[in-house]
Scaffold this motif. Structure first.
Motif, PDB file in Angstrom:
ATOM      1  N   ALA A 148       0.822  -1.217   0.000  1.00 21.63           N
ATOM      2  CA  ALA A 148       0.000   0.000   0.000  1.00 21.63           C
ATOM      3  C   ALA A 148       0.858   1.271   0.000  1.00 21.63           C
ATOM      4  N   ASN A 149       2.037   1.201   0.635  1.00 19.15           N
ATOM      5  CA  ASN A 149       2.874   2.410   0.784  1.00 19.15           C
ATOM      6  C   ASN A 149       4.295   2.109   0.327  1.00 19.15           C
ATOM      7  N   VAL A 150       4.652   2.567  -0.863  1.00 16.96           N
ATOM      8  CA  VAL A 150       6.004   2.248  -1.348  1.00 16.96           C
ATOM      9  C   VAL A 150       7.071   3.129  -0.691  1.00 16.96           C
ATOM     10  N   ASP A 151       6.696   4.332  -0.307  1.00 15.53           N
ATOM     11  CA  ASP A 151       7.623   5.191   0.430  1.00 15.53           C
ATOM     12  C   ASP A 151       7.030   5.430   1.813  1.00 15.53           C
ATOM     13  N   VAL A 152       7.816   5.180   2.837  1.00 16.58           N
ATOM     14  CA  VAL A 152       7.284   5.390   4.191  1.00 16.58           C
ATOM     15  C   VAL A 152       8.255   6.215   5.026  1.00 16.58           C
ATOM     16  N   LYS A 153       7.701   6.784   6.092  1.00 16.36           N
ATOM     17  CA  LYS A 153       8.533   7.461   7.081  1.00 16.36           C
ATOM     18  C   LYS A 153       8.716   6.501   8.263  1.00 16.36           C
ATOM     19  N   ALA A 154       9.712   6.788   9.096  1.00 19.98           N
ATOM     20  CA  ALA A 154       9.977   5.902  10.237  1.00 19.98           C
ATOM     21  C   ALA A 154       8.736   5.768  11.115  1.00 19.98           C
ATOM     22  N   GLU A 155       8.035   6.864  11.312  1.00 22.86           N
ATOM     23  CA  GLU A 155       6.860   6.845  12.167  1.00 22.86           C
ATOM     24  C   GLU A 155       5.799   5.874  11.620  1.00 22.86           C
ATOM     25  N   GLN A 156       5.715   5.792  10.294  1.00 23.76           N
ATOM     26  CA  GLN A 156       4.734   4.872   9.709  1.00 23.76           C
ATOM     27  C   GLN A 156       5.127   3.411   9.962  1.00 23.76           C
ATOM     28  N   LEU A 157       6.431   3.121   9.927  1.00 21.56           N
ATOM     29  CA  LEU A 157       6.856   1.746  10.235  1.00 21.56           C
ATOM     30  C   LEU A 157       6.497   1.402  11.680  1.00 21.56           C
ATOM     31  N   VAL A 158       6.606   2.389  12.560  1.00 20.22           N
ATOM     32  CA  VAL A 158       6.207   2.168  13.963  1.00 20.22           C
ATOM     33  C   VAL A 158       4.705   1.853  14.020  1.00 20.22           C
ATOM     34  N   GLN A 159       3.926   2.613  13.256  1.00 14.24           N
ATOM     35  CA  GLN A 159       2.477   2.361  13.223  1.00 14.24           C
ATOM     36  C   GLN A 159       2.167   0.985  12.629  1.00 14.24           C
ATOM     37  N   PHE A 160       2.934   0.583  11.601  1.00 10.84           N
ATOM     38  CA  PHE A 160       2.729  -0.746  11.012  1.00 10.84           C
ATOM     39  C   PHE A 160       3.015  -1.832  12.065  1.00 10.84           C
ATOM     40  N   ALA A 161       4.043  -1.584  12.879  1.00 13.05           N
ATOM     41  CA  ALA A 161       4.393  -2.562  13.922  1.00 13.05           C
ATOM     42  C   ALA A 161       3.215  -2.736  14.891  1.00 13.05           C
ATOM     43  N   LEU A 162       2.614  -1.618  15.264  1.00 14.93           N
ATOM     44  CA  LEU A 162       1.469  -1.685  16.185  1.00 14.93           C
ATOM     45  C   LEU A 162       0.282  -2.401  15.526  1.00 14.93           C
ATOM     46  N   MET A 163       0.038  -2.071  14.249  1.00 18.21           N
ATOM     47  CA  MET A 163      -1.084  -2.704  13.548  1.00 18.21           C
ATOM     48  C   MET A 163      -0.831  -4.193  13.347  1.00 18.21           C
ATOM     49  N   GLY A 164       0.412  -4.541  13.003  1.00 17.97           N
ATOM     50  CA  GLY A 164       0.757  -5.945  12.777  1.00 17.97           C
ATOM     51  C   GLY A 164       0.597  -6.752  14.045  1.00 17.97           C
ATOM     52  N   SER A 165       1.011  -6.164  15.163  1.00 16.92           N
ATOM     53  CA  SER A 165       0.875  -6.833  16.453  1.00 16.92           C
ATOM     54  C   SER A 165      -0.606  -7.071  16.763  1.00 16.92           C
ATOM     55  N   ALA A 166      -1.410  -6.048  16.526  1.00 21.38           N
ATOM     56  CA  ALA A 166      -2.857  -6.165  16.773  1.00 21.38           C
ATOM     57  C   ALA A 166      -3.480  -7.211  15.846  1.00 21.38           C
ATOM     58  N   TYR A 167      -3.030  -7.242  14.589  1.00 27.16           N
ATOM     59  CA  TYR A 167      -3.586  -8.201  13.623  1.00 27.16           C
ATOM     60  C   TYR A 167      -3.193  -9.636  13.980  1.00 27.16           C
ATOM     61  N   ALA A 168      -1.955  -9.814  14.465  1.00 25.08           N
ATOM     62  CA  ALA A 168      -1.508 -11.161  14.859  1.00 25.08           C
ATOM     63  C   ALA A 168      -2.358 -11.681  16.014  1.00 25.08           C
ATOM     64  N   ARG A 169      -2.727 -10.782  16.912  1.00 26.09           N
ATOM     65  CA  ARG A 169      -3.616 -11.185  18.010  1.00 26.09           C
ATOM     66  C   ARG A 169      -4.977 -11.605  17.460  1.00 26.09           C
ATOM     67  N   THR A 170      -5.498 -10.774  16.542  1.00 25.74           N
ATOM     68  CA  THR A 170      -6.837 -11.024  16.011  1.00 25.74           C
ATOM     69  C   THR A 170      -6.877 -12.245  15.101  1.00 25.74           C
ATOM     70  N   ALA A 171      -5.969 -12.298  14.140  1.00 25.74           N
ATOM     71  CA  ALA A 171      -6.050 -13.342  13.104  1.00 25.74           C
ATOM     72  C   ALA A 171      -5.401 -14.656  13.529  1.00 25.74           C
ATOM     73  N   LEU A 172      -4.352 -14.572  14.381  1.00 28.57           N
ATOM     74  CA  LEU A 172      -3.625 -15.788  14.746  1.00 28.57           C
ATOM     75  C   LEU A 172      -3.827 -16.201  16.193  1.00 28.57           C
ATOM     76  N   GLY A 173      -4.389 -15.299  16.989  1.00 30.84           N
ATOM     77  CA  GLY A 173      -4.621 -15.618  18.395  1.00 30.84           C
ATOM     78  C   GLY A 173      -3.342 -15.636  19.216  1.00 30.84           C
ATOM     79  N   VAL A 174      -2.302 -14.943  18.756  1.00 33.30           N
ATOM     80  CA  VAL A 174      -1.044 -14.882  19.521  1.00 33.30           C
ATOM     81  C   VAL A 174      -1.202 -13.798  20.587  1.00 33.30           C
ATOM     82  N   GLU A 175      -0.950 -14.167  21.834  1.00 33.65           N
ATOM     83  CA  GLU A 175      -1.233 -13.236  22.926  1.00 33.65           C
ATOM     84  C   GLU A 175      -0.284 -12.033  22.971  1.00 33.65           C
ATOM     85  N   ASN A 176       1.003 -12.311  22.833  1.00 30.64           N
ATOM     86  CA  ASN A 176       1.984 -11.231  22.907  1.00 30.64           C
ATOM     87  C   ASN A 176       2.924 -11.330  21.700  1.00 30.64           C
TER      88      ASN A 176
END
Lengths: 318, 79
Positions: free
Chosen positions: A144-172
């Protein structure tokens, strides 16, 4: 459940999109598909597919955003484009999700303009599940984003963590930053800056830099990268798996079942994460089977209440 | 027009997470890493505030904040 399908977006639209929808209407129970696009063209395609006459209706849209158009500007000019109209159907409460094989940037921008992002998220990212031995790794962004800023990678990390909890059921979920080496000093300017922010972030299980191979080693549950790199990795995997299958076939080994998890046509699509709605992004080259599986993916996201879970999870971490 | 510019740069600066003072009439969108989505989001916010609809044509031709704001201001003035 009603799913709006952008029937005009994709290399093989509308024929293969319509075929995939007809299959979904036949096989998925309690799902109504709203084909969005040129009514006359779609009616003709439905006739050609031998549609049984149930589970599908057409919502007319007079314009199409082509693959080579500038996403945000094209959306401004083409307010009656199939992707914008499909996305607006969700906003109006007439559908629960959007599926498209068209211009990814336009799909992302449509969701961003129509639905908006969660608090603290600037741009949505596409999160996909990479199959590995005994599990999956969430990788984002894959396009979705070919050019990103560092802050966006931080946001992706938070979203990815949340998605792993939702889609995979991984607690932490363990979150890794994709780089060209494990050491903190490895990476380009953006990843170095992102690393510095991620290591001090409370509430995120950041495990440092990971390398490409770690998508399959299980060192991290989530691998974060920009959309340029993520999409390139996906396409390399696609090519490599195809090559392996050919070689195995030459050696007399039928590998289709063994490698089916890696077949994008079976995966179908990946959700946009961070927006306040379900929008499933499918491969531009999708044919009917991939379209069918993309719709099935959207149904799963809605059934999992992905958007609410993600929002809840993000609020807890952020 | 100064007031309009002020409003626009405040919106854009907030979107980009930067100091509004760093955006001048001559600032190019490229300099501040504002992509087409940022520009369209700014336009949409301005449309809401001023209750106008800006024309869709040739947005990509405006390379500086000043040139875009001057063009948009003509629409507001004509209202």
């Amino acid at each position: 459940m009603r799913i709006a399908v952008d029937a005009m977006g994709g290399d093989y639209a509308p024929q293969e999109i319509v075929k995939g929808c007809v299959k979904a209407a036949d096989l998925l129970s309690d799902v109504e598909l709203i084909l969005v696009g040129d009514r006359e063209v779609l009616e003709e395609e439905l006739r050609r597919c031998g549609w049984a006459g149930r589970g599908i209706r057409i919502h007319h849209a007079s314009q199409v955003i082509e693959m080579n158009e500038h996403p945000a500007l094209a959306l401004r000019k083409k307010k009656d484009s199939s992707i914008m109209v499909a996305t607006m159907l969700v906003k109006a409460g007439e559908a629960e999700a959007v599926v498209s094989c068209g211009n990814t940037g336009a799909q992302m921008a449509a969701a961003l303009f129509a639905w908006g992002c969660f608090d603290g998220i600037d741009r949505p990212a596409i999160g996909t599940l990479i199959p590995r031995y005994n599990g999956y790794t969430v990788m984002l962004d894959v396009g979705a984003n070919v050019d990103v800023k560092a802050e966006q990678l931080v946001q992706f990390a938070l979203m990815g963590s949340a998605y792993a909890r939702t889609a995979l059921g991984v607690e932490n979920p363990r979150v890794g930053l994709l780089s060209n080496g494990e050491e903190e000093t490895k990476g380009n300017q953006v990843t170095l800056a992102a690393y510095a922010r991620l290591k001090d972030l409370n509430g995120l299980n950041f495990v440092g830099n990971v390398e490409g191979r770690d998508l399959f080693t299980g060192r991290a549950d989530v691998v974060v990268c920009d959309g340029f790199v993520g999409n390139t990795i996906l396409k390399v995997m696609e090519g490599l798996i195809g090559e392996l299958m050919k070689r195995l076939q030459d050696a007399g080994i039928d590998s289709r079942e063994l490698l089916q998890d890696f077949d994008y046509t079976r995966i179908g699509g990946a959700p946009l994460l961070g927006v306040k709605g379900v929008s499933v992004v499918c491969h531009g080259s999708s044919r009917a089977e991939a379209v069918y599986n993309g719709i099935a993916q959207a149904v799963r996201c809605v059934n999992q209440d992905m958007v609410a879970s993600l929002n809840h999870s993000l609020a807890a971490v952020g | 027009m100064e007031e309009f510019f002020e409003q626009a740069r405040k919106i854009l600066a907030e979107q980009l997470g930067m100091d509004p003072e760093l955006i001048t009439w001559d600032t190019t969108f490229e300099e501040i890493d504002a992509d087409s989505i940022d520009i369209v989001e700014m336009l949409m916010a301005l449309e809401d505030i001023y209750d106008v609809e800006f024309p869709e044509d040739n947005l990509e031709d405006y390379k500086t904040m000043g040139s875009l704001i001057k063009a948009l201001y003509q629409v507001i003035s004509a209202k």
